[in-house]
Design an enzyme around this catalytic site. Structure first.
Site, mmCIF file in Angstrom:
data_model
loop_
_atom_site.group_PDB
_atom_site.id
_atom_site.type_symbol
_atom_site.label_atom_id
_atom_site.label_comp_id
_atom_site.label_asym_id
_atom_site.label_seq_id
_atom_site.Cartn_x
_atom_site.Cartn_y
_atom_site.Cartn_z
ATOM 1 N N CYS A 156 15.289 3.826 -0.560
ATOM 2 C CA CYS A 156 15.492 4.273 -1.831
ATOM 3 C C CYS A 156 16.299 5.526 -1.770
ATOM 4 O O CYS A 156 16.530 6.008 -0.580
ATOM 5 C CB CYS A 156 14.231 4.501 -2.670
ATOM 6 S SG CYS A 156 14.031 4.816 -4.422
ATOM 7 N N LYS A 197 6.257 -2.899 -9.512
ATOM 8 C CA LYS A 197 6.118 -1.411 -9.308
ATOM 9 C C LYS A 197 5.950 -0.677 -10.471
ATOM 10 O O LYS A 197 6.972 -0.423 -11.494
ATOM 11 C CB LYS A 197 7.031 -0.627 -8.371
ATOM 12 C CG LYS A 197 6.833 0.871 -8.238
ATOM 13 C CD LYS A 197 7.993 1.476 -7.521
ATOM 14 C CE LYS A 197 7.984 2.715 -7.076
ATOM 15 N NZ LYS A 197 9.070 3.303 -6.194
ATOM 16 N N LYS A 257 2.328 -2.587 -6.585
ATOM 17 C CA LYS A 257 1.923 -1.025 -6.244
ATOM 18 C C LYS A 257 1.974 -0.344 -7.740
ATOM 19 O O LYS A 257 2.695 -0.651 -8.685
ATOM 20 C CB LYS A 257 3.382 -0.267 -5.687
ATOM 21 C CG LYS A 257 3.043 1.237 -5.582
ATOM 22 C CD LYS A 257 4.432 1.807 -4.843
ATOM 23 C CE LYS A 257 4.227 3.308 -4.710
ATOM 24 N NZ LYS A 257 5.520 4.046 -4.090
ATOM 25 N N SER A 278 -0.773 6.939 -2.965
ATOM 26 C CA SER A 278 -1.390 8.549 -2.711
ATOM 27 C C SER A 278 -2.490 9.040 -3.513
ATOM 28 O O SER A 278 -3.570 9.574 -3.114
ATOM 29 C CB SER A 278 -0.312 9.158 -2.546
ATOM 30 O OG SER A 278 0.365 9.293 -4.073
ATOM 31 N N TYR A 281 -2.805 4.932 3.625
ATOM 32 C CA TYR A 281 -2.967 6.212 4.271
ATOM 33 C C TYR A 281 -4.160 6.198 4.795
ATOM 34 O O TYR A 281 -4.416 7.150 5.966
ATOM 35 C CB TYR A 281 -2.756 7.427 3.231
ATOM 36 C CG TYR A 281 -1.370 7.437 2.436
ATOM 37 C CD1 TYR A 281 -0.096 7.724 3.002
ATOM 38 C CD2 TYR A 281 -1.356 6.752 1.269
ATOM 39 C CE1 TYR A 281 0.795 7.637 2.299
ATOM 40 C CE2 TYR A 281 -0.298 6.701 0.521
ATOM 41 C CZ TYR A 281 0.974 7.097 1.097
ATOM 42 O OH TYR A 281 2.264 6.938 0.303
#
Length: 309
Positions: A104, A179, A232, A258, A297
């Site tokens: 991206c 997304k 996502k 996140s 994560y």
């Protein structure tokens, strides 16, 4: 007995760990809104690789954080860009890590959008050639999988064509096929320095209210040549993960984003929840919903917990 009849299993082989690579030296900076997640420079990469290999984590997703940005995100497709350097470094170090390159422009543009700006709007068609150039330079550096995340019309088709013409017919595409324009991305934008300087990304990311559109987006990407489909965010879109899994035979990837990470971390730091129990329940629910792979994560923590279970 519960383990004997358990229907859904989570293993370390299901995990992909995101890494933020920054230009410079002797940099290991914790992301303020993501406790335990760091921006690291290339000279800390060997240490990171050794930890991941010791934990048995099989795959990483690379994001680059450049020193300088411009209007067209030229650092994204520079053969000597930070992600391209990191890929070569990792491949010279080991062949035991599957390297997925996020493809991206948003981390590299001065305006923070995923493409070329024309009259204060993102021009879809002018942006696509730059994403193709980015994918090709990442493949040339040694990336195992290209993961285009811009969510623009025709992006998988153009990248597949560009990779094939450059001789990379064997490199698969892990498309950010579904997304959503989500509020859960805030901490990531701290980590990647990719917050839009004006407007938002609703013109090229999906409306959270839409379900049937996700079917169309996934089907379109499959037709254009996608080998994996990412949904996502994950936690608020379990129904979409299940829909995509039911509709398509390619591997489905859940991105535990996140904001989902930071909320659990904040609650855990304050002693409000049992972090391990919450995370393991959350990730097993993504597997149960139909995810074959999870980008998270929490990958290092989960790998340690699985080793000790």
């Amino acid at each position: 007995m519960r383990q004997f009849v358990r229907e859904t299993h989570l293993t370390v082989n299901d995990l992909v760990y995101p890494l933020f690579i920054v230009e410079g030296e002797r940099i290991k900076k914790e992301v303020s809104s993501m406790p335990g997640v760091f921006q690291i420079s290339l000279d800390y990469l060997d240490e990171e690789i050794e930890e991941l290999l010791a934990l048995g984590i099989p795959s990483i997703l690379l994001f680059g954080v450049p020193k300088e940005k411009d209007e067209v995100g030229s650092g994204a497709y520079d053969p000597e860009g930070i992600v391209q350097q990191a890929i070569r470094h990792i491949k010279n170090k080991t062949d035991q890590l599957l390297v997925i390159a996020d493809t991206c422009l948003c981390e590299y543009t001065s305006h923070g959008h995923c493409g070329v700006i024309v009259h204060q709007d993102v021009d879809n068609d002018k942006s696509l050639p730059l994403h193709v150039k980015t994918a090709v330079t990442q493949a040339e550096a040694g990336a195992d999988i290209i993961a285009p995340s811009n969510m623009m019309d025709g992006f998988v088709k153009e990248i597949r064509k560009g990779l094939d013409e450059a001789g990379f017919q064997e490199i698969p595409i892990m498309s950010y096929a579904v997304k959503y324009a989500s509020a859960f991305y805030g901490p990531f934008r701290d980590a990647a320095g990719s917050a839009p300087q004006f407007g938002d990304r609703k013109t090229y990311q999906m409306d959270p209210s839409n379900r049937l559109e996700a079917w169309r987006e996934a089907a379109s990407d499959i037709e254009e040549g996608a080998d994996f489909l990412i949904v996502k965010p994950a936690l608020s879109y379990m129904d979409i993960i299940r829909d995509v899994k039911n509709q398509h035979s390619v591997p489905v990837v859940a991105y535990n984003v996140s904001g989902e990470y930071s909320m659990v971390k904040a609650a855990s730091i304050n002693g409000w929840v049992d972090e391990k129990a919450i995370v393991m329940e959350k990730l097993i629910s993504m597997k149960r919903a139909g995810a074959d792979i999870i980008i998270t994560y929490f990958a290092k923590d989960v790998a340690k917990w699985l080793q000790n279970s």
